[in-house]
Each structure stands twice: as C-alpha cells, then as structure tokens.
Design a protein around this motif. Structure first.
Motif, short mmCIF file in Angstrom:
data_model
loop_
_atom_site.label_atom_id
_atom_site.label_comp_id
_atom_site.label_asym_id
_atom_site.label_seq_id
_atom_site.Cartn_x
_atom_site.Cartn_y
_atom_site.Cartn_z
N ALA A 1 -15.06 -24.64 -29.06
CA ALA A 1 -15.31 -23.57 -28.06
C ALA A 1 -15.00 -24.38 -26.63
O ALA A 1 -15.07 -25.58 -26.58
CB ALA A 1 -16.71 -23.40 -28.27
N VAL A 2 -14.73 -23.49 -25.79
CA VAL A 2 -14.32 -23.96 -24.27
C VAL A 2 -15.49 -22.84 -23.70
O VAL A 2 -15.09 -21.69 -23.45
CB VAL A 2 -13.06 -23.86 -24.18
CG1 VAL A 2 -12.86 -24.29 -22.35
CG2 VAL A 2 -12.30 -24.83 -24.75
N VAL A 3 -16.17 -23.35 -22.60
CA VAL A 3 -16.93 -22.53 -21.88
C VAL A 3 -16.90 -22.71 -20.52
O VAL A 3 -16.50 -24.08 -20.22
CB VAL A 3 -18.52 -22.57 -22.43
CG1 VAL A 3 -19.73 -21.82 -21.44
CG2 VAL A 3 -18.74 -22.39 -23.69
N CYS A 4 -17.19 -21.78 -19.68
CA CYS A 4 -16.62 -21.96 -18.24
C CYS A 4 -17.56 -21.40 -16.99
O CYS A 4 -17.88 -20.20 -17.43
CB CYS A 4 -15.11 -21.72 -18.04
SG CYS A 4 -14.42 -21.86 -16.32
N SER A 5 -17.93 -22.10 -16.34
CA SER A 5 -18.49 -21.12 -15.09
C SER A 5 -17.82 -20.16 -14.53
O SER A 5 -16.32 -20.37 -14.60
CB SER A 5 -18.77 -22.31 -13.68
OG SER A 5 -19.02 -21.70 -12.80
N PRO A 6 -18.10 -19.10 -14.20
CA PRO A 6 -17.22 -18.05 -13.68
C PRO A 6 -16.63 -18.31 -12.35
O PRO A 6 -15.77 -17.38 -12.12
CB PRO A 6 -17.92 -16.68 -13.68
CG PRO A 6 -19.50 -17.35 -13.42
CD PRO A 6 -19.40 -18.67 -14.14
N LEU A 7 -16.82 -19.14 -11.84
CA LEU A 7 -16.21 -19.41 -10.25
C LEU A 7 -14.90 -19.78 -10.65
O LEU A 7 -14.17 -20.49 -11.42
CB LEU A 7 -17.10 -20.42 -9.60
CG LEU A 7 -18.39 -20.03 -9.09
CD1 LEU A 7 -19.02 -21.23 -8.24
CD2 LEU A 7 -18.48 -18.52 -8.50
N LEU A 8 -14.08 -19.26 -9.38
CA LEU A 8 -12.45 -19.66 -9.53
C LEU A 8 -12.22 -21.26 -9.80
O LEU A 8 -11.37 -21.51 -10.29
CB LEU A 8 -11.84 -19.06 -8.20
CG LEU A 8 -10.29 -19.27 -7.82
CD1 LEU A 8 -9.72 -18.65 -8.96
CD2 LEU A 8 -10.06 -18.80 -6.43
N ARG A 9 -12.62 -22.21 -9.11
CA ARG A 9 -12.15 -23.59 -9.20
C ARG A 9 -12.41 -24.05 -10.74
O ARG A 9 -11.72 -24.87 -11.32
CB ARG A 9 -12.99 -24.17 -8.26
CG ARG A 9 -14.51 -24.39 -8.31
CD ARG A 9 -14.92 -24.98 -7.06
NE ARG A 9 -16.62 -25.09 -7.13
CZ ARG A 9 -17.22 -24.25 -6.27
NH1 ARG A 9 -16.75 -23.07 -5.85
NH2 ARG A 9 -18.79 -24.50 -6.26
N CYS A 10 -13.24 -23.64 -11.16
CA CYS A 10 -13.46 -23.94 -12.86
C CYS A 10 -12.45 -23.37 -13.53
O CYS A 10 -11.97 -24.03 -14.57
CB CYS A 10 -14.79 -23.74 -13.31
SG CYS A 10 -16.09 -24.67 -12.53
N ARG A 11 -12.29 -21.94 -13.32
CA ARG A 11 -11.20 -21.44 -14.25
C ARG A 11 -9.95 -21.78 -13.91
O ARG A 11 -8.95 -22.02 -14.85
CB ARG A 11 -11.25 -19.61 -13.87
CG ARG A 11 -12.57 -19.17 -14.35
CD ARG A 11 -12.45 -17.51 -14.05
NE ARG A 11 -12.84 -17.11 -12.74
CZ ARG A 11 -12.14 -16.62 -11.81
NH1 ARG A 11 -10.71 -16.48 -12.29
NH2 ARG A 11 -12.44 -16.49 -10.84
N GLN A 12 -9.52 -22.21 -12.48
CA GLN A 12 -8.12 -22.89 -12.30
C GLN A 12 -8.19 -24.13 -12.96
O GLN A 12 -6.98 -24.64 -13.53
CB GLN A 12 -8.03 -22.93 -10.95
CG GLN A 12 -7.87 -21.73 -9.92
CD GLN A 12 -7.61 -22.19 -8.43
OE1 GLN A 12 -8.18 -22.94 -7.85
NE2 GLN A 12 -6.76 -21.29 -7.78
N THR A 13 -9.07 -25.09 -13.10
CA THR A 13 -9.14 -26.38 -13.74
C THR A 13 -8.69 -25.99 -15.08
O THR A 13 -7.92 -26.70 -15.65
CB THR A 13 -10.42 -26.89 -13.51
OG1 THR A 13 -10.83 -27.21 -12.11
CG2 THR A 13 -10.49 -28.33 -14.30
N LEU A 14 -9.32 -24.98 -15.77
CA LEU A 14 -9.06 -24.98 -17.30
C LEU A 14 -7.82 -24.20 -17.53
O LEU A 14 -6.98 -24.60 -18.47
CB LEU A 14 -10.17 -24.32 -17.97
CG LEU A 14 -11.44 -24.80 -18.08
CD1 LEU A 14 -12.35 -23.89 -18.79
CD2 LEU A 14 -11.27 -26.16 -19.00
#
Length: 239
Positions: A50-63
């Motif tokens: 699984a891959v889980v992510c903070s909803p903030l833009l910088r985390c989504r961009q990183t992934l």
C-alpha cells in the motif's frame, strides 16, 4: 507485523527559501523533483502492499514523480503539523519568538498560536501509522512492506515513538527531504531499521519468507519481537 517506509517529501520552494510552509500548498522545487525521481529509482521493484500519503500538494507531487503508476491513499492523520500563525514565516524570524526554545527543548508543551499542539500532532500521526500497519498486516501478512509519504516533524514524531523516546527528545532525530525511515512493528516493540536514509538499496528491507523448520525439542526459534543478540546478520534476503 508489516514494515513501513516513511518517506519525507522532496525539497520545496519554502524549504529552499528558509520559510515554514506548514499546510500551505507549496510545490517541489527543481532539487525536490530530482530527489523524488531518485527515490523512485530506489523504490522500483519493491513489492509495496500500500502507499499512503499526506493530502498536502508536496507529498502528492513527490509520489507522482517517485511512483507514477501508483494511486496513493490520502491520510489526514499524517498531514503536516498545523503551525497556526507561524505558517509562512521565515525560520530566522521565528527563532526570535519566545515559543522557539519551547519547540526546541520542550516540544510536548508547545502549542502554536491559532494552530496545533505538537503533542496532538504526534499522537494522531502515530495512531494513523499503527492503524494502517495493523490493517496491512492483517490483509497482506507480516512480510508486507508499505509506504507512507509525510513531513519532517511528523516522521520524527513517529520515529521517536518507535524508539521509545519522549516527544521532548524528538528534535534529536533528522528527516531530510526525500529520506526514508523504516520501522517494523511487532507485538511487543517496534524496530527502527533505517533512519534518514537518503541513498542505497532498499531491497534489504523486504523481509524474507518464513522458513518452515522441523519441530525440535532443542531448537527454539527467536520470537518476532526478540532483538538479535550481537547484532545479527542483517535484514532482507541475500542475493
């Protein structure tokens, strides 16, 4: 239990300028995008359950750069600390604030004006990671590896909990942009397998499949929660 890879987002424009981004929608800068691509190469081939992510833009961009074929699941529990009125300000200015030494030396007592207590941030982040880890272990087994992309203070708080440290000691831990901190939870204690890892092969973090052995009255296998006396031979499978 499963193994979680805590990935901090890549460097942002706020990091580069010396500002505290908080929950602002700041983006990765050129260095951060390169870091995200590099960590993607390190993660390539890992069987992530699984891959889980903070909803903030910088985390989504990183992934999106590191794992472009993966759709992460957003988790509010690992979002950045709410720094309140500190958000967006320069760190060199904040260092003169009376709250600064509290954040540095007694963070368990720090409450940001108009924002969140650091103790609250730590509690909800640890709870979220442990909840996900239990869920993934139940669905995929104890050999599962999963990833959570979050923020520096959040990752430091989770690592401090895993190390059995009081929150007042979490500033001793470092989580650089695009670094990996790996934790394996067990029934009686967590093991911190990597901390602030920014290079090298991550394949050794994948636990080997369990080895079935014939029963013996003399040989007793160590429990999952036992530490390797003498340091052990290292994790993962040998090539």
């Amino acid at each position: 239990m499963a193994t979680v890879l805590l990935l901090r987002h890549g460097r942002t424009t706020a990091n580069a300028s010396g500002a505290l981004a908080g929950r602002q929608p700041v983006e990765l800068d050129d260095a951060g995008r390169a870091q995200a691509a590099a960590v993607g190469a390190r993660l390539a081939g890992l069987p992530l359950a699984a891959v889980v992510c903070s909803p903030l833009l910088r985390c989504r961009q990183t992934l999106s750069l590191a794992l472009p074929d993966v759709l992460p699941q957003l988790e509010d529990g690992i979002v950045e600390c709410d720094y309140g009125s500190w958000e967006g300000q320069e760190l060199k200015k904040l260092a003169k604030d009376p709250l600064w030494p509290v954040v540095q030396q007694h963070p368990s007592a720090a409450v940001f004006p108009g924002g969140e207590a650091m103790a609250t941030m730590a509690s909800r982040a640890v709870s979220a990671i442990r909840r996900w880890d239990e869920k993934i272990t139940a669905e995929h087994g104890p050999e599962a590896v999963w990833l959570a992309c979050s923020h520096g203070d959040v990752i430091k708080a989770i690592a401090a909990d895993a190390l059995g440290l009081h929150l007042d000691q979490f500033q001793r831990i470092v989580a650089d942009p695009a670094s990996v901190t790996a934790i394996r939870y067990t029934a009686t204690r967590p093991f911190v397998l990597r901390s602030n890892d920014t290079g090298g092969n991550l394949a050794s973090l994948v636990p080997p499949p369990p080895v079935k052995k014939r029963r013996s009255r003399r040989a007793v296998a160590p429990a999952e929660s036992d530490a390797a006396v003498g340091g052990g031979a290292g994790g993962g499978q040998l090539p």
